[in-house]
Design an enzyme around this catalytic site. Structure first.
Site: not given
Ligand code: NAD
Length: 361
Positions: A142, A225, A249, A193, A253
């Site tokens: 970001y 994943d 992020d 990852k 959620d």
């Protein structure tokens, strides 16, 4: 007597309704524990735009710097939707995070036994879930450079974002992960990852090195994943989870779904000298001003404030116990009440929790 200064920033919408309930709970803790709290309120978000023209009122940042912790409500709403980008209400919160170097976002997701059926997932999956997602908040995809869009003469285009982390950024968030895990069940899952991204390979290397300083905490590495799948398949396998900005992020959620309602989820942003505590939910314009918002997320944020900024572990436990007991007694605000049953209003729910906290001293 120890005295703590708390900056209170209710913001907009239901932020102004739920934050006072969290303050009342802290007052009850102060009286019971023999600790002084000095609360000072300041403007942020839309309320600050209306009064001063900008989303962070003059003096708000200074007040935060002078305080031991910040209790934040929520900012934004349709009234300020047309305000210029750099003056939007959420800019006030982003500026606070940046100025106070709040690089770690902590979001617990706990499934309350009596609310299991409010979760869209099966009882057998969510029952017993009690996890904490720690998201790096100021680096990664970001914020990385270069970023931007290149337009070509033939009408095509190419866009770039960069995922970048320094070993220093990884080390400091890893330490928060281990410290938090230490206050919980001493298990830390680092999510990356590393089979594809070099950034994740450095992440894994640094987290593994930091782990040597925390021999009492068990560390495991999980690919993002797999983690996304396990969260809705076997969420009880997790205790504390630490991950970079984008993964965090998304996963935080996803984890929120486990708890059933937005009105139940607290959060903390840590890193610099002063921590900021806020409910995960927004200003809920659809119910603002009706006195029916659930104050539990704000109250549990106050419990996190006690635990992480003031080291008042036992008092944080008392607040969490009070919430649990009031729910056990069957009290519900409208967002978590079964259809057709009577729901408690914001202050009524606050009253019940305050009374239970008082009775524990
Ligand atoms: P929201 O969280 O405000 O509301 C989503 C839904 O959940 C609504 O139906 C609302 O009524 C319900 N809800 C949320 N909190 C509740 C509570 N405590 N009790 C009962 N019901 C509750 O999200 P949204 O509608 O997407 O956003 C509304 C505004 O809030 C927007 O302006 C948005 O930018 C802002 N927002 C601010 C923050 C923040 O300040 N950190 C976070 C998210 C959204």
């Amino acid at each position: 007597m120890a005295t703590y200064k708390i900056a209170v920033l209710p913001g907009d919408g239901i932020g102004q309704e739920v934050t006072p309930e969290a303050v009342r709970v802290l007052k009850a803790v102060g009286a019971g524990a023999g600790v002084g709290f000095e609360f000072e309120e300041a403007l942020v978000g839309g309320a600050a735009i209306d009064a001063t023209g900008g989303p962070l009122a003059p003096g708000t940042l200074e007040l935060c710097r002078r305080s031991h912790a910040i209790l934040f409500g929520a900012v934004g709403g349709p009234k300020w939707d047309d305000v210029a980008h750099e003056r939007r209400p959420e800019r006030g919160l982003l500026a606070l995070r940046k100025e106070l170097d709040l690089y770690a976002n902590l979001r617990p997701a706990k499934c309350f036994p009596m609310l299991v059926d409010a979760s869209p997932l099966k009882r057998s999956v969510v029952e017993g879930t009690d996890l904490m997602v720690i998201r790096e908040l100021t680096g990664g995809l970001y914020f990385g450079e270069p970023r931007g869009v290149e337009r070509f003469a033939d009408g095509g285009a190419r866009a770039v974002n960069t995922m970048a982390y320094t070993s220093r950024e990884i080390e400091r968030i890893a330490r928060i992960g281990f410290e938090v895990a230490r206050k919980r069940r001493k298990r830390l899952t680092s999510v990356d990852k590393a089979n594809v991204l070099v950034v994740s390979q450095l992440w894994r290397e640094v987290v593994t090195r930091v782990a040597r300083d925390y021999p009492d905490v068990t560390l495991e590495h999980v690919l993002v994943d797999n983690c996304a799948m396990a969260l809705v398949h076997r969420p009880t396998q997790f205790d504390t989870m630490v991950t970079e900005n984008t993964f965090g992020d998304i996963l935080s959620d996803e984890a929120a779904i486990l708890a059933g309602s937005m009105g139940m989820l607290p959060s903390a942003s840590l890193g610099g000298a002063v921590g900021l505590y806020e409910p995960v939910h927004g200003t809920a314009p659809d119910i603002a001003g009706k006195g029916i918002a659930n104050p539990i997320a704000a109250i549990l944020s106050a419990a996190m404030l006690l635990r992480y900024s003031l080291n008042m572990e036992k008092d944080a436990d008392r607040v969490e116990r009070a919430v649990l007991r009031v729910l056990e007694q069957g009290h519900r605000t409208a967002d978590i009440a079964p259809r057709g049953t009577r729901a408690a209003g914001t202050t009524e729910m606050g009253d019940l929790i305050v009374r239970d906290v008082e009775a524990q001293y």
